[in-house]
Design a protein around this motif. Structure first.
Motif, mmCIF file in Angstrom:
data_model
loop_
_atom_site.group_PDB
_atom_site.id
_atom_site.type_symbol
_atom_site.label_atom_id
_atom_site.label_comp_id
_atom_site.label_asym_id
_atom_site.label_seq_id
_atom_site.Cartn_x
_atom_site.Cartn_y
_atom_site.Cartn_z
ATOM 1 N N GLY A 1 7.733 8.737 -0.480
ATOM 2 C CA GLY A 1 6.492 7.751 -0.083
ATOM 3 C C GLY A 1 6.760 7.109 1.161
ATOM 4 O O GLY A 1 7.833 6.777 1.578
ATOM 5 N N ILE A 2 5.526 6.318 1.670
ATOM 6 C CA ILE A 2 5.733 5.259 2.686
ATOM 7 C C ILE A 2 4.855 4.101 2.155
ATOM 8 O O ILE A 2 3.634 4.259 1.887
ATOM 9 C CB ILE A 2 5.786 5.675 3.962
ATOM 10 C CG1 ILE A 2 5.923 4.392 4.941
ATOM 11 C CG2 ILE A 2 4.393 6.345 4.308
ATOM 12 C CD1 ILE A 2 6.362 4.740 6.392
ATOM 13 N N ALA A 3 5.333 2.952 1.969
ATOM 14 C CA ALA A 3 4.322 1.850 1.585
ATOM 15 C C ALA A 3 4.205 0.619 2.524
ATOM 16 O O ALA A 3 5.455 0.324 3.090
ATOM 17 C CB ALA A 3 4.926 1.337 0.298
ATOM 18 N N GLY A 4 3.420 0.227 2.916
ATOM 19 C CA GLY A 4 3.021 -0.955 3.924
ATOM 20 C C GLY A 4 2.981 -2.180 2.984
ATOM 21 O O GLY A 4 2.616 -1.996 2.019
ATOM 22 N N LEU A 5 3.655 -3.203 3.413
ATOM 23 C CA LEU A 5 3.781 -4.372 2.701
ATOM 24 C C LEU A 5 3.337 -5.500 3.522
ATOM 25 O O LEU A 5 3.593 -5.747 4.784
ATOM 26 C CB LEU A 5 5.294 -4.740 2.457
ATOM 27 C CG LEU A 5 5.940 -3.795 1.654
ATOM 28 C CD1 LEU A 5 7.420 -3.949 1.451
ATOM 29 C CD2 LEU A 5 5.347 -3.942 0.082
ATOM 30 N N MET B 1 0.902 -1.253 -0.076
ATOM 31 C CA MET B 1 0.010 0.166 -0.060
ATOM 32 C C MET B 1 0.916 1.152 0.174
ATOM 33 O O MET B 1 1.303 1.824 1.045
ATOM 34 C CB MET B 1 -0.888 0.019 1.293
ATOM 35 C CG MET B 1 -2.037 0.986 1.324
ATOM 36 S SD MET B 1 -2.535 1.741 -0.323
ATOM 37 C CE MET B 1 -3.572 0.157 -0.794
ATOM 38 N N PRO B 2 1.308 1.856 -1.210
ATOM 39 C CA PRO B 2 2.109 2.950 -1.318
ATOM 40 C C PRO B 2 1.306 4.196 -1.163
ATOM 41 O O PRO B 2 0.015 4.253 -0.931
ATOM 42 C CB PRO B 2 2.465 2.821 -2.662
ATOM 43 C CG PRO B 2 1.641 1.911 -3.544
ATOM 44 C CD PRO B 2 0.926 1.113 -2.622
ATOM 45 N N VAL C 1 -3.261 0.759 7.173
ATOM 46 C CA VAL C 1 -2.074 1.465 6.456
ATOM 47 C C VAL C 1 -2.869 2.180 5.276
ATOM 48 O O VAL C 1 -2.377 3.333 4.981
ATOM 49 C CB VAL C 1 -1.203 0.351 6.038
ATOM 50 C CG1 VAL C 1 -0.234 1.026 4.908
ATOM 51 C CG2 VAL C 1 -0.329 -0.185 6.999
ATOM 52 N N THR C 2 -3.818 1.612 4.569
ATOM 53 C CA THR C 2 -4.462 2.480 3.635
ATOM 54 C C THR C 2 -5.098 3.544 3.923
ATOM 55 O O THR C 2 -5.068 4.649 3.348
ATOM 56 C CB THR C 2 -5.421 1.311 3.012
ATOM 57 O OG1 THR C 2 -4.861 0.021 2.522
ATOM 58 C CG2 THR C 2 -6.108 2.058 1.737
ATOM 59 N N ALA C 3 -5.737 3.528 5.160
ATOM 60 C CA ALA C 3 -6.518 4.600 5.910
ATOM 61 C C ALA C 3 -5.564 5.602 6.096
ATOM 62 O O ALA C 3 -5.937 6.707 6.005
ATOM 63 C CB ALA C 3 -7.503 4.121 7.041
ATOM 64 N N LEU C 4 -4.556 5.146 6.652
ATOM 65 C CA LEU C 4 -3.519 6.199 7.111
ATOM 66 C C LEU C 4 -2.622 6.809 6.151
ATOM 67 O O LEU C 4 -2.527 8.118 6.020
ATOM 68 C CB LEU C 4 -2.853 5.613 8.370
ATOM 69 C CG LEU C 4 -2.243 6.536 9.614
ATOM 70 C CD1 LEU C 4 -3.618 6.846 10.328
ATOM 71 C CD2 LEU C 4 -1.567 5.575 10.347
ATOM 72 N N GLN D 1 10.084 4.895 1.710
ATOM 73 C CA GLN D 1 10.350 3.933 2.785
ATOM 74 C C GLN D 1 9.268 2.608 2.754
ATOM 75 O O GLN D 1 8.539 2.807 2.056
ATOM 76 C CB GLN D 1 10.048 4.351 4.182
ATOM 77 C CG GLN D 1 11.134 5.623 4.601
ATOM 78 C CD GLN D 1 10.753 6.028 6.044
ATOM 79 O OE1 GLN D 1 10.208 5.412 6.795
ATOM 80 N NE2 GLN D 1 11.292 7.542 6.104
ATOM 81 N N THR D 2 9.470 1.508 3.184
ATOM 82 C CA THR D 2 8.738 0.387 3.333
ATOM 83 C C THR D 2 8.608 0.010 4.864
ATOM 84 O O THR D 2 9.307 0.099 5.448
ATOM 85 C CB THR D 2 9.204 -0.726 2.525
ATOM 86 O OG1 THR D 2 10.670 -1.073 2.947
ATOM 87 C CG2 THR D 2 9.140 -0.360 1.005
ATOM 88 N N LEU D 3 7.611 -0.560 5.036
ATOM 89 C CA LEU D 3 7.059 -1.129 6.399
ATOM 90 C C LEU D 3 6.282 -2.295 6.301
ATOM 91 O O LEU D 3 5.131 -2.432 5.747
ATOM 92 C CB LEU D 3 6.293 0.186 7.032
ATOM 93 C CG LEU D 3 5.830 -0.131 8.522
ATOM 94 C CD1 LEU D 3 5.864 1.390 9.149
ATOM 95 C CD2 LEU D 3 4.385 -0.622 8.767
ATOM 96 N N TRP D 4 6.733 -3.441 6.829
ATOM 97 C CA TRP D 4 6.086 -4.843 6.724
ATOM 98 C C TRP D 4 5.162 -4.694 7.908
ATOM 99 O O TRP D 4 5.432 -4.484 8.948
ATOM 100 C CB TRP D 4 7.079 -5.857 6.749
ATOM 101 C CG TRP D 4 7.857 -6.209 5.644
ATOM 102 C CD1 TRP D 4 9.085 -5.783 5.329
ATOM 103 C CD2 TRP D 4 7.534 -6.743 4.273
ATOM 104 N NE1 TRP D 4 9.746 -6.185 4.261
ATOM 105 C CE2 TRP D 4 8.727 -6.829 3.836
ATOM 106 C CE3 TRP D 4 6.329 -7.496 4.092
ATOM 107 C CZ2 TRP D 4 8.681 -7.374 2.113
ATOM 108 C CZ3 TRP D 4 6.413 -8.059 2.765
ATOM 109 C CH2 TRP D 4 7.486 -7.824 1.772
ATOM 110 N N VAL D 5 3.865 -5.456 7.518
ATOM 111 C CA VAL D 5 2.953 -5.757 8.465
ATOM 112 C C VAL D 5 2.704 -7.007 8.617
ATOM 113 O O VAL D 5 2.935 -8.098 7.388
ATOM 114 C CB VAL D 5 1.523 -5.331 8.372
ATOM 115 C CG1 VAL D 5 1.634 -3.555 8.481
ATOM 116 C CG2 VAL D 5 0.981 -5.476 7.028
ATOM 117 N N ASP D 6 2.440 -7.910 9.844
ATOM 118 C CA ASP D 6 2.511 -9.323 10.003
ATOM 119 C C ASP D 6 1.104 -9.883 9.607
ATOM 120 O O ASP D 6 0.808 -11.022 9.035
ATOM 121 C CB ASP D 6 2.990 -9.858 11.115
ATOM 122 C CG ASP D 6 4.445 -9.555 11.543
ATOM 123 O OD1 ASP D 6 5.067 -9.644 10.428
ATOM 124 O OD2 ASP D 6 4.656 -9.412 12.644
#
Ligand SMILES: NC(=O)C1=CN([C@@H]2O[C@H](COP(=O)(O)OP(=O)(O)OC[C@H]3O[C@@H](n4cnc5c(N)ncnc54)[C@H](OP(=O)(O)O)[C@@H]3O)[C@@H](O)[C@H]2O)C=CC1
Ligand SMILES: O=C(O)[C@@H]1CCC=N1
Length: 270
Positions: free
Chosen positions: A128-132, A118-119, A168-171, A155-160
Motif C-alpha cells: 500500500g501507500i498511505a498519506g499522513l 489515508m491508506p 491523496v484519498t482521490a488518487l 509506504q507512507t507519505l506525509w502532507v503538510d
C-alpha cells in the motif's frame, strides 16, 4: 497508566483488517489489540483471520489503549465517537476515515493528538501507500509510532496541509478501484475476442504489473514509455486514438476530481 502497546480499533471492517494483518506480521501480540465492531460476522472474520477478539460495543477496557484507530465509515463517526469518548481522551488518535477533519476528531474524542492516515487496500499484501497528516500537538515520537504501525502495510507519505489528504484519498485511497475497473475492461475485451477468462486475466494482470514496474524503474516519464509502445500506424495507435475520441484521459481526471470533491463533502458531514 495505559499500556504503550495497546491499540484499539473502532470499526473492524476492510481497512481495520488490513492494518491488523500488518500489525500481526510485525509481531504485535493479539492481547494488545482491541477491536470494537458491532457486526457479529465481521467479529468472527477478525477472530478467524487474525486471532483477534472483538467486542460488540465500547466498554471500560478501551481506556487501556494508548492508540485509538478510527476505522468506521465517515458517516458513522459521530455515533461511534459518542460511545467511546469517555474512554479515549488520553490516547493518540489515528483516523483512516476519508474526509473527517482532525479538528472534528479532536472535538469528539477530547484529544488534540490526532494523526490522519489515508491508506489503500494493497496494504493487505504490504504494497500500500498511505498519506499522513498530523495536528501540531502530535510529537515527533508519536509520528514515528504511527509510521512504524503502518510500515508493514507499505509506504507512507506525509502532507503538510490537511486538505491535501482529500487529494491523496482521490488518487491512491480510491485509486485501486480505478485500476481494477481498467483490468475488468481489458478482461471483457479478451472475452469478446474469444480468449478464455484465464487467458484474459493472465494477460491483463501481467501487463499491468509489468508496465507499472517498468514505469517505477524508468527515469523516463509515463508519456515517453507510452510513445515507445506506439508504432506509427500500428495497433496501439489505433487503440489510443479510439480512447482519445472517447475522452478517456480527461474522463479519468474528472473522476479523480469527483472523488476529491466527495472527500471534502464527507469532511463537512455530507
Ligand atoms: N476500503 C478502502 O479502500 C479504504 C477505506 N478507508 C476508510 O476506512 C474507513 C472504513 O472503511 P472500510 O473498512 O472500507 O469500511 P467497512 O464498512 O468495511 O468497515 C467499517 C466497520 O465499522 C463498523 N461500525 C459501524 N458503526 C460502528 C460503531 N459505532 N462502532 C464500531 N464499529 C462500527 C461497521 O459495522 P456495520 O457494517 O455493522 O455498520 C463496519 O464493519 C472509512 O472511513 C473509509 O473512508 C480509507 C482508505 C481506503
Ligand atoms: O470509497 C471510500 O470512500 C473509501 C475511501 C478511500 C477508499 N475507499
Amino acid at each position: 497508566m495505559p499500556s504503550p502497546t495497546t491499540i484499539a480499533f473502532i470499526g473492524g471492517g476492510n481497512m481495520a483488517g488490513a492494518l491488523i494483518g500488518g500489525l500481526r506480521r510485525s509481531g504485535q501480540a493479539v492481547e494488545h489489540i482491541l477491536v470494537i465492531e458491532p457486526w457479529a460476522e465481521q467479529r468472527e472474520r477478525l477472530a478467524q483471520q487474525h486471532g483477534v477478539t472483538a467486542l460488540p460495543a465500547a466498554d471500560a477496557s478501551l481506556a487501556r489503549a494508548a492508540l485509538v484507530v478510527w476505522a468506521v465509515k465517515p458517516q458513522s463517526f459521530a455515533e461511534a465517537a459518542a460511545a467511546c469518548a469517555a474512554q479515549v481522551g488520553g490516547a493518540l488518535q489515528l483516523s483512516v476515515m476519508a474526509g473527517i477533519r482532525s479538528e472534528t476528531i479532536a472535538a469528539a474524542t477530547g484529544s488534540q493528538r490526532v494523526v490522519r492516515a489515508m491508506p489503500n487496500t494493497p496494504a493487505l499484501i504490504g504494497q500500500g501507500i498511505a498519506g499522513l497528516y498530523a495536528r501540531p500537538q502530535v510529537s515527533d515520537d508519536e509520528r514515528a509510532h504511527v509510521e512504524a504501525l503502518l510500515a508493514p502495510t507499505g509506504q507512507t507519505l506525509w502532507v503538510d496541509r490537511e486538505d491535501d489528504l482529500d487529494s491523496v484519498t482521490a488518487l491512491s485511497g480510491s485509486g485501486p478501484a480505478y485500476v481494477f475497473l481498467f483490468i475488468e475492461s481489458m478482461m471483457e475485451a479478451a472475452r469478446r475476442m474469444g480468449l478464455s477468462d484465464a487467458q484474459g486475466r493472465a494477460l491483463a494482470l501481467r501487463t499491468f504489473a509489468g508496465a507499472t514496474e517498468l514505469a517505477m524503474r524508468s527515469e523516463d516519464p509515463p508519456a515517453v514509455l507510452r510513445e515507445r509502445v506506439t508504432s506509427k500506424g500500428g495497433t496501439t495507435f489505433a487503440a489510443l486514438e479510439s480512447m482519445r475520441a472517447d475522452g478517456v484521459g480527461e474522463a479519468i481526471v474528472r473522476a479523480v476530481l469527483a472523488a476529491q470533491t466527495r472527500a471534502a463533502e464527507l469532511g463537512r458531514g455530507g
